[in-house]
Design a protein around this motif. Structure first.
Motif, PDB file in Angstrom:
ATOM      1  N   MET A 101       6.551 -31.361  -1.260  1.00 55.78           N
ATOM      2  CA  MET A 101       8.001 -32.582  -1.074  1.00 55.78           C
ATOM      3  C   MET A 101       7.147 -33.434  -0.074  1.00 55.78           C
ATOM      4  N   PHE A 102       6.506 -33.018   1.154  1.00 52.77           N
ATOM      5  CA  PHE A 102       6.000 -33.796   2.233  1.00 52.77           C
ATOM      6  C   PHE A 102       4.837 -34.794   1.545  1.00 52.77           C
ATOM      7  N   PHE A 103       3.895 -34.138   0.715  1.00 51.98           N
ATOM      8  CA  PHE A 103       2.886 -35.129  -0.276  1.00 51.98           C
ATOM      9  C   PHE A 103       3.528 -36.116  -0.882  1.00 51.98           C
ATOM     10  N   LYS A 104       4.591 -35.833  -1.446  1.00 55.81           N
ATOM     11  CA  LYS A 104       5.283 -36.844  -2.502  1.00 55.81           C
ATOM     12  C   LYS A 104       5.922 -38.026  -1.722  1.00 55.81           C
ATOM     13  N   THR A 105       6.393 -37.474  -0.533  1.00 54.21           N
ATOM     14  CA  THR A 105       7.049 -38.714   0.282  1.00 54.21           C
ATOM     15  C   THR A 105       5.973 -39.679   0.860  1.00 54.21           C
ATOM     16  N   ILE A 106       4.824 -39.003   1.452  1.00 57.15           N
ATOM     17  CA  ILE A 106       3.704 -39.676   1.833  1.00 57.15           C
ATOM     18  C   ILE A 106       2.983 -40.661   0.639  1.00 57.15           C
ATOM     19  N   ASP A 107       3.029 -40.232  -0.589  1.00 54.47           N
ATOM     20  CA  ASP A 107       2.374 -40.724  -1.501  1.00 54.47           C
ATOM     21  C   ASP A 107       3.357 -41.830  -2.017  1.00 54.47           C
ATOM     22  N   LYS A 108       4.858 -41.705  -2.046  1.00 55.42           N
ATOM     23  CA  LYS A 108       5.477 -42.811  -2.339  1.00 55.42           C
ATOM     24  C   LYS A 108       5.666 -43.800  -1.141  1.00 55.42           C
ATOM     25  N   PHE A 109       5.356 -43.553  -0.059  1.00 56.74           N
ATOM     26  CA  PHE A 109       5.200 -44.387   1.193  1.00 56.74           C
ATOM     27  C   PHE A 109       4.248 -45.362   0.988  1.00 56.74           C
ATOM     28  N   PHE A 110       2.915 -44.647   0.585  1.00 56.83           N
ATOM     29  CA  PHE A 110       1.843 -45.543   0.273  1.00 56.83           C
ATOM     30  C   PHE A 110       2.071 -46.507  -0.852  1.00 56.83           C
ATOM     31  N   ASP A 111       2.797 -46.202  -1.753  1.00 51.16           N
ATOM     32  CA  ASP A 111       3.012 -46.986  -3.082  1.00 51.16           C
ATOM     33  C   ASP A 111       4.060 -48.148  -2.661  1.00 51.16           C
ATOM     34  N   LYS A 146      -8.372 -41.516  -0.719  1.00 51.29           N
ATOM     35  CA  LYS A 146      -8.798 -40.081  -0.027  1.00 51.29           C
ATOM     36  C   LYS A 146      -7.606 -39.192   0.171  1.00 51.29           C
ATOM     37  N   PHE A 147      -6.622 -39.724   0.551  1.00 50.81           N
ATOM     38  CA  PHE A 147      -5.213 -38.738   0.715  1.00 50.81           C
ATOM     39  C   PHE A 147      -5.020 -38.042  -0.505  1.00 50.81           C
ATOM     40  N   GLN A 148      -5.041 -38.561  -1.744  1.00 46.04           N
ATOM     41  CA  GLN A 148      -4.622 -38.157  -2.739  1.00 46.04           C
ATOM     42  C   GLN A 148      -5.808 -37.017  -3.371  1.00 46.04           C
ATOM     43  N   LYS A 149      -7.083 -37.290  -2.953  1.00 48.73           N
ATOM     44  CA  LYS A 149      -8.118 -36.355  -3.232  1.00 48.73           C
ATOM     45  C   LYS A 149      -7.953 -35.105  -2.299  1.00 48.73           C
ATOM     46  N   THR A 150      -7.542 -35.499  -0.869  1.00 49.96           N
ATOM     47  CA  THR A 150      -7.219 -34.219  -0.102  1.00 49.96           C
ATOM     48  C   THR A 150      -6.167 -33.344  -0.452  1.00 49.96           C
ATOM     49  N   MET A 151      -5.138 -34.183  -1.155  1.00 50.87           N
ATOM     50  CA  MET A 151      -4.019 -33.482  -1.584  1.00 50.87           C
ATOM     51  C   MET A 151      -4.347 -32.562  -2.770  1.00 50.87           C
ATOM     52  N   LEU A 210      -4.566 -24.143  -2.798  1.00 50.51           N
ATOM     53  CA  LEU A 210      -3.365 -23.520  -2.818  1.00 50.51           C
ATOM     54  C   LEU A 210      -3.039 -22.528  -3.955  1.00 50.51           C
ATOM     55  N   GLU A 211      -3.451 -23.198  -5.401  1.00 46.78           N
ATOM     56  CA  GLU A 211      -3.235 -22.635  -6.658  1.00 46.78           C
ATOM     57  C   GLU A 211      -3.998 -21.676  -6.818  1.00 46.78           C
ATOM     58  N   LYS A 212      -5.404 -21.700  -6.468  1.00 49.64           N
ATOM     59  CA  LYS A 212      -6.467 -20.624  -6.494  1.00 49.64           C
ATOM     60  C   LYS A 212      -5.962 -19.524  -5.564  1.00 49.64           C
TER      61      LYS A 212
END
Length: 309
Positions: A1-11, A104-109, A116-118
């Motif tokens: 959820m946190f990542f989605k919020t930052i991603d949306k903020f960038f957009d 870079k943020f998306q790559k890090t994410m 996490l999946e691994k």
């Protein structure tokens, strides 16, 4: 959820900057065209003049009181156009910078998600193996089928054979002959002979003994016009209290009459494929209805045959 919020903020920032850049480009073009028309002394509507000089005053208000302002007033629209162009360049650089950081943020994410999946999959696999390791017992059941092929041409001279007695005798001989050190119990019931192992890891040696001695005994009973088939099923379970239920389950497996193969269940296959992958090879036999009530349709179970690697 946190990542989605930052991603949306960038957009959202990218969208706002894109609109602002388009506005400044339009203003730079407008002011440049206005400057050319102004130098050409073309009469323009008051609205355009007011808008152009109002914009110039807004950006150069601080400079209007200087003596040099009157000397360069003719090029003020051009300077304003250059100013808009410079701001556009700066905003465009800012936009590129943000987009690069967004990538870079998306790559890090994505790397974090993959890790996490691994980690989750590793833990799930560990839990799965731990669950498999809870299997403490292996039950093997066998049944013998004897068929005597009679012909009316030789009926008068054929020996009368008690097929059921021969079947029971062979099963009893197999029961007595198999004396594996890994057996915790063995016996017979109305459906055949059973062997219970509490040391599953050494099942390979047990099956070697079972198959060898069974084959040898069956050969000693074979005679012309006689066929002897061997039916065998194996299953794993966790607790000794499950013995009766698993015995009845294997009776249904054996009743399918799959001859001369060790028939095993998905649970058995999963156990050895994951914990001892080099021990056995498995071949699909097909899906079968193992519902205790044959009159009811149930979910079919995939069965496999097993052989040593």
């Amino acid at each position: 959820m946190f990542f989605k919020t930052i991603d949306k903020f960038f957009d959202e920032i990218r969208k706002v900057l894109s609109v602002i850049i388009l506005g400044f480009i339009a203003m730079a073009i407008f002011m440049f065209i206005y400057w050319i028309l102004y130098l050409a002394k073309i009469n323009l509507p008051d609205g355009l003049n007011n808008f152009a000089w109002g914009t110039i005053d807004f950006f150069f208000q601080w400079y209007k009181s200087s003596k040099q302002y009157e000397q360069i007033i003719d090029i003020m629209p051009a300077l304003c156009s250059v100013l808009f162009g410079a701001v556009t360049y700066f905003l465009n650089c800012t936009l590129v910078y943000l987009e690069n950081n967004h990538k870079k943020f998306q790559k890090t994410m994505n790397n974090y998600r993959l890790k996490l999946e691994k980690d989750i999959n590793t833990q799930l696999h560990k839990d799965f193996l731990d669950e498999l390791k809870k299997n403490s017992y292996m039950l093997v059941k066998i049944s013998i089928e004897v068929q005597n092929h009679e012909s009316y041409l030789t009926a008068m001279t054929d020996e009368n054979l008690d097929i059921d007695a021969i079947k029971k005798e062979i099963e009893q001989c197999i029961l007595a002959a198999v004396k594996s050190d890994y057996l915790s119990n063995k016996g017979r019931d109305e459906n055949g002979v059973y062997f219970l192992l509490s040391n599953i890891q050494n099942s390979k040696d047990f099956f070697t003994e079972l198959v060898q001695k069974s084959s040898q005994l069956i050969k000693t009973y074979l005679r012309p016009k006689m066929t002897i088939n061997f039916f065998c099923g194996a299953e794993l379970f966790n607790d000794a209290s499950e013995f009766q239920a698993k015995s009845e389950y294997l009776d249904r497996v054996i009743s399918l009459k799959i001859p001369n193969k060790i028939v095993i269940t998905p649970r058995y296959k999963l156990y050895f494929e994951n914990l001892f992958p080099s021990m056995y090879a498995f071949k699909v036999l097909g899906e079968y209805n193992l519902n205790p009530n044959k009159g009811l349709e149930g979910k079919n179970t995939m069965l496999y045959s097993m052989q040593r690697r």
